[in-house]
Design a protein around this motif. Sequence first.
Motif, PDB file in Angstrom:
ATOM      1  N   SER A   1       0.831  -1.203   0.000  1.00 51.03           N
ATOM      2  CA  SER A   1       0.000   0.000   0.000  1.00 51.03           C
ATOM      3  C   SER A   1       0.869   1.260   0.000  1.00 51.03           C
ATOM      4  N   LEU A   2       2.057   1.159   0.626  1.00 50.21           N
ATOM      5  CA  LEU A   2       2.990   2.295   0.585  1.00 50.21           C
ATOM      6  C   LEU A   2       3.459   2.521  -0.846  1.00 50.21           C
ATOM      7  N   VAL A   3       3.777   1.417  -1.517  1.00 43.21           N
ATOM      8  CA  VAL A   3       4.246   1.523  -2.900  1.00 43.21           C
ATOM      9  C   VAL A   3       3.155   2.126  -3.774  1.00 43.21           C
ATOM     10  N   ALA A   4       1.898   1.678  -3.545  1.00 43.64           N
ATOM     11  CA  ALA A   4       0.794   2.190  -4.342  1.00 43.64           C
ATOM     12  C   ALA A   4       0.610   3.690  -4.106  1.00 43.64           C
ATOM     13  N   SER A   5       0.703   4.115  -2.822  1.00 42.52           N
ATOM     14  CA  SER A   5       0.536   5.538  -2.522  1.00 42.52           C
ATOM     15  C   SER A   5       1.644   6.358  -3.161  1.00 42.52           C
ATOM     16  N   ALA A   6       2.849   5.792  -3.232  1.00 42.04           N
ATOM     17  CA  ALA A   6       3.976   6.551  -3.762  1.00 42.04           C
ATOM     18  C   ALA A   6       3.978   6.544  -5.287  1.00 42.04           C
ATOM     19  N   PHE A   7       3.364   5.531  -5.889  1.00 41.87           N
ATOM     20  CA  PHE A   7       3.485   5.367  -7.341  1.00 41.87           C
ATOM     21  C   PHE A   7       2.742   6.452  -8.127  1.00 41.87           C
ATOM     22  N   PHE A   8       1.441   6.656  -7.806  1.00 42.01           N
ATOM     23  CA  PHE A   8       0.634   7.590  -8.603  1.00 42.01           C
ATOM     24  C   PHE A   8       1.225   8.999  -8.637  1.00 42.01           C
ATOM     25  N   PRO A   9       1.525   9.593  -7.485  1.00 36.42           N
ATOM     26  CA  PRO A   9       2.054  10.956  -7.539  1.00 36.42           C
ATOM     27  C   PRO A   9       3.404  11.034  -8.243  1.00 36.42           C
ATOM     28  N   ALA A  10       4.255  10.009  -8.056  1.00 35.32           N
ATOM     29  CA  ALA A  10       5.560  10.036  -8.727  1.00 35.32           C
ATOM     30  C   ALA A  10       5.371   9.928 -10.237  1.00 35.32           C
ATOM     31  N   ALA A  11       4.447   9.050 -10.656  1.00 37.34           N
ATOM     32  CA  ALA A  11       4.189   8.890 -12.081  1.00 37.34           C
ATOM     33  C   ALA A  11       3.594  10.174 -12.668  1.00 37.34           C
ATOM     34  N   ALA A  12       2.656  10.773 -11.933  1.00 32.99           N
ATOM     35  CA  ALA A  12       2.033  12.007 -12.410  1.00 32.99           C
ATOM     36  C   ALA A  12       3.059  13.128 -12.482  1.00 32.99           C
ATOM     37  N   MET A  13       3.965  13.124 -11.528  1.00 25.25           N
ATOM     38  CA  MET A  13       5.059  14.096 -11.503  1.00 25.25           C
ATOM     39  C   MET A  13       5.872  14.004 -12.801  1.00 25.25           C
ATOM     40  N   LEU A  14       6.228  12.787 -13.171  1.00 23.56           N
ATOM     41  CA  LEU A  14       7.040  12.578 -14.367  1.00 23.56           C
ATOM     42  C   LEU A  14       6.247  12.885 -15.638  1.00 23.56           C
ATOM     43  N   ALA A  15       4.935  12.579 -15.603  1.00 21.93           N
ATOM     44  CA  ALA A  15       4.143  12.725 -16.820  1.00 21.93           C
ATOM     45  C   ALA A  15       3.699  14.167 -17.059  1.00 21.93           C
ATOM     46  N   PHE A  16       3.329  14.884 -15.981  1.00 20.40           N
ATOM     47  CA  PHE A  16       2.739  16.217 -16.164  1.00 20.40           C
ATOM     48  C   PHE A  16       3.678  17.343 -15.773  1.00 20.40           C
ATOM     49  N   VAL A  17       4.309  17.213 -14.589  1.00 20.80           N
ATOM     50  CA  VAL A  17       5.039  18.354 -14.044  1.00 20.80           C
ATOM     51  C   VAL A  17       6.391  18.543 -14.729  1.00 20.80           C
TER      52      VAL A  17
ATOM     53  N   PRO B   1       7.698  17.600 -17.707  1.00 19.95           N
ATOM     54  CA  PRO B   1       7.765  18.130 -19.077  1.00 19.95           C
ATOM     55  C   PRO B   1       7.113  19.508 -19.261  1.00 19.95           C
ATOM     56  N   PHE B   2       6.063  19.845 -18.477  1.00 14.64           N
ATOM     57  CA  PHE B   2       5.300  21.053 -18.795  1.00 14.64           C
ATOM     58  C   PHE B   2       5.654  22.257 -17.933  1.00 14.64           C
ATOM     59  N   THR B   3       5.822  22.047 -16.632  1.00  9.94           N
ATOM     60  CA  THR B   3       6.077  23.209 -15.774  1.00  9.94           C
ATOM     61  C   THR B   3       7.434  23.125 -15.093  1.00  9.94           C
ATOM     62  N   GLY B   4       8.196  22.094 -15.421  1.00  9.05           N
ATOM     63  CA  GLY B   4       9.451  21.845 -14.723  1.00  9.05           C
ATOM     64  C   GLY B   4      10.473  22.953 -14.805  1.00  9.05           C
ATOM     65  N   ALA B   5      10.412  23.762 -15.869  1.00  8.38           N
ATOM     66  CA  ALA B   5      11.469  24.750 -16.090  1.00  8.38           C
ATOM     67  C   ALA B   5      11.269  26.018 -15.262  1.00  8.38           C
ATOM     68  N   ASP B   6      10.032  26.298 -14.875  1.00 11.14           N
ATOM     69  CA  ASP B   6       9.746  27.534 -14.142  1.00 11.14           C
ATOM     70  C   ASP B   6       9.737  27.272 -12.633  1.00 11.14           C
ATOM     71  N   PRO B   7      10.631  27.935 -11.868  1.00  9.74           N
ATOM     72  CA  PRO B   7      10.755  27.613 -10.436  1.00  9.74           C
ATOM     73  C   PRO B   7       9.438  27.742  -9.680  1.00  9.74           C
ATOM     74  N   ALA B   8       8.701  28.839  -9.891  1.00 11.10           N
ATOM     75  CA  ALA B   8       7.485  29.060  -9.102  1.00 11.10           C
ATOM     76  C   ALA B   8       6.422  28.016  -9.417  1.00 11.10           C
ATOM     77  N   SER B   9       6.152  27.800 -10.723  1.00 11.21           N
ATOM     78  CA  SER B   9       5.087  26.841 -11.029  1.00 11.21           C
ATOM     79  C   SER B   9       5.537  25.419 -10.733  1.00 11.21           C
ATOM     80  N   ALA B  10       6.819  25.111 -10.856  1.00  7.93           N
ATOM     81  CA  ALA B  10       7.296  23.764 -10.511  1.00  7.93           C
ATOM     82  C   ALA B  10       7.123  23.497  -9.015  1.00  7.93           C
ATOM     83  N   THR B  11       7.394  24.518  -8.210  1.00  5.69           N
ATOM     84  CA  THR B  11       7.228  24.349  -6.761  1.00  5.69           C
ATOM     85  C   THR B  11       5.766  24.093  -6.411  1.00  5.69           C
ATOM     86  N   GLN B  12       4.871  24.915  -7.033  1.00  6.23           N
ATOM     87  CA  GLN B  12       3.442  24.738  -6.741  1.00  6.23           C
ATOM     88  C   GLN B  12       2.933  23.384  -7.219  1.00  6.23           C
ATOM     89  N   ALA B  13       3.408  22.977  -8.397  1.00  4.95           N
ATOM     90  CA  ALA B  13       2.970  21.681  -8.928  1.00  4.95           C
ATOM     91  C   ALA B  13       3.479  20.541  -8.051  1.00  4.95           C
TER      92      ALA B  13
END
Lengths: 248, 298
Positions: free
Chosen positions: A24-40, A42-54
């Motif tokens: 269950s720990l692995v499951a809880s950690a998987f979704f946000p990490a995957a979403a981080m790699l998929a959305f944050v 590539p799209f907002t990673g370069a901008d410090p403020a929006s990357a922090t908020q994301a």
Amino acid sequence: MPDLRLVLTHTRYQFLEQLRVPISLVASAFFPAAAMLAFVVPFTGADPASATQATAGMMLFGAMSAALIGLSVSVAQDRERPWDPYLRTLPAGPLPRFAGRILTTMAGMLLSVAPVLLISAFLTAAALSPLRLALGIGALLLGAVPFMLMGLFIGYAVAARAAIAVSQVAYFPIAALGGLLVPLEVMPEFVRSLAPFVPSRGAIELMWAAVAGRTPSPVSLAALAAWTLLAAAAATWAYRRDEGRRFS
Amino acid sequence: MNTTTRRTLARTIEATRRYGDVLALDRVSLDIGAGELVGLLGPNGAGKSTLISLFAGLRRPTSGTVELLGGSPADPAVRQGIGVTPQETGLPEALKAGEIVSFVSAHYPSRRDRTDLLARFGLAGLADRQIGGLSGGQKRRLAVALAFAGDPRVVFLDEPTTGLDVEARRTLWEGIRSFHAGGGTVVLTSHYLEEIEALAQRVVVIGRGRVLADGSVQDVRDVVGVRRVSFAAPAVPDLPGVLRGSVENGRVHLLTTDSDLLVTELVRAGTPFADLQVRPTSLEEAFLTITSKEETRA
């Protein structure tokens, strides 16, 4: 307070159990990490403020999973095992076990946000001072309280199979409507009008205040407080009803 | 019975427990004295487990009173003096045997030495084994050992040896006996008469939620020591000492406490019969007999 030692005992053994069956720990950690790699990244990673908020959004996304899905499923499963009534014959009230669950879930949350933090630190421009990070984690734990109460409510109200379904059905819409996955600016109008009243919105505003110093929306904070009270009442009701059922 | 001279540690007064429409316990009054080893005997569904759960504070009576160590079983402080056995199917599989003992004993002000406790129940050297890796018999013994972890004054053991082989059963019996020899009070349930005979001094027979008999092992054995005599015969002869008779497919079945006398009389009566069988009744049958006597008397 004589119960404090018992709270720690219950927490210790519940956490040990969770660590030894870490799925269950692995499951809880998987979704946000995957979403981080998929959305944050590539799209907002370069901008410090929006990357922090994301990043804050993904931490909350992970914590919500541990609170809503992890807690509800483990409570519902435990209720189906004879170990649960046995514990009620031990000389302790319900508090140590209850508090142990909350503390174990919080520890699980902290573990599940670790990958998000690592991805954020190494793969995005997000930048945080240690103080802001500590404040952010405090805000995360505070903002997760209504979701833990909802998890307890679901866990005490329905059977384990149903708890998995119900908590997942609740999890994604609440996270999405609060703007944790995709910024609200790109959402349809009706979502934007609904968002301030969703509990995840108040929680993320709290986190943004902690990590970026943004002024949170009073409406969302009030809604968060209201959700917390409502979820507490629902969890208490479900717990009593469950005891009543086992008494009968 | 000399129980009145002992100090009462646990008792029910006219305790009734209903589950919806089902009457599980019907005005049961029972005193458990200090140092007693009491066996609750009865078929499944008789109300034994319900009675134990009232003493353990798991359930409340629908009406009547339950007292434990001078207080209420609902009070956690009162429950510091008791030990209860969980069902072994529910033990947390991921924890180790030693950890579960430490976890349970942490709830009590005084506790038994862990190594000593495990050894006493035939689990020496298994403290570091995860519960999921124990055999069924080891789990069962561990579950029973947990009742003793907090150095209690009274233990309530619900079906402690169900599903155990003979050797494991004897190990468990030894553990229970040594606790009792040290002054401890034991209340255990069983549906095996031989188990109650091996352990208990006092037997309380429970059926359909009522106390049907309460006395020494010998007293109760006389009551439940019913035998079934069966043979093929065209008609049921008139014989003495028959508690219950029936005819099925040309075979006569008679329940009696004195099968020797009954067979002697059967031969003496000169009725033709074939294929005579005498066998001990199951407890179930014995209970039905007691219960029906109870009902005709009432």
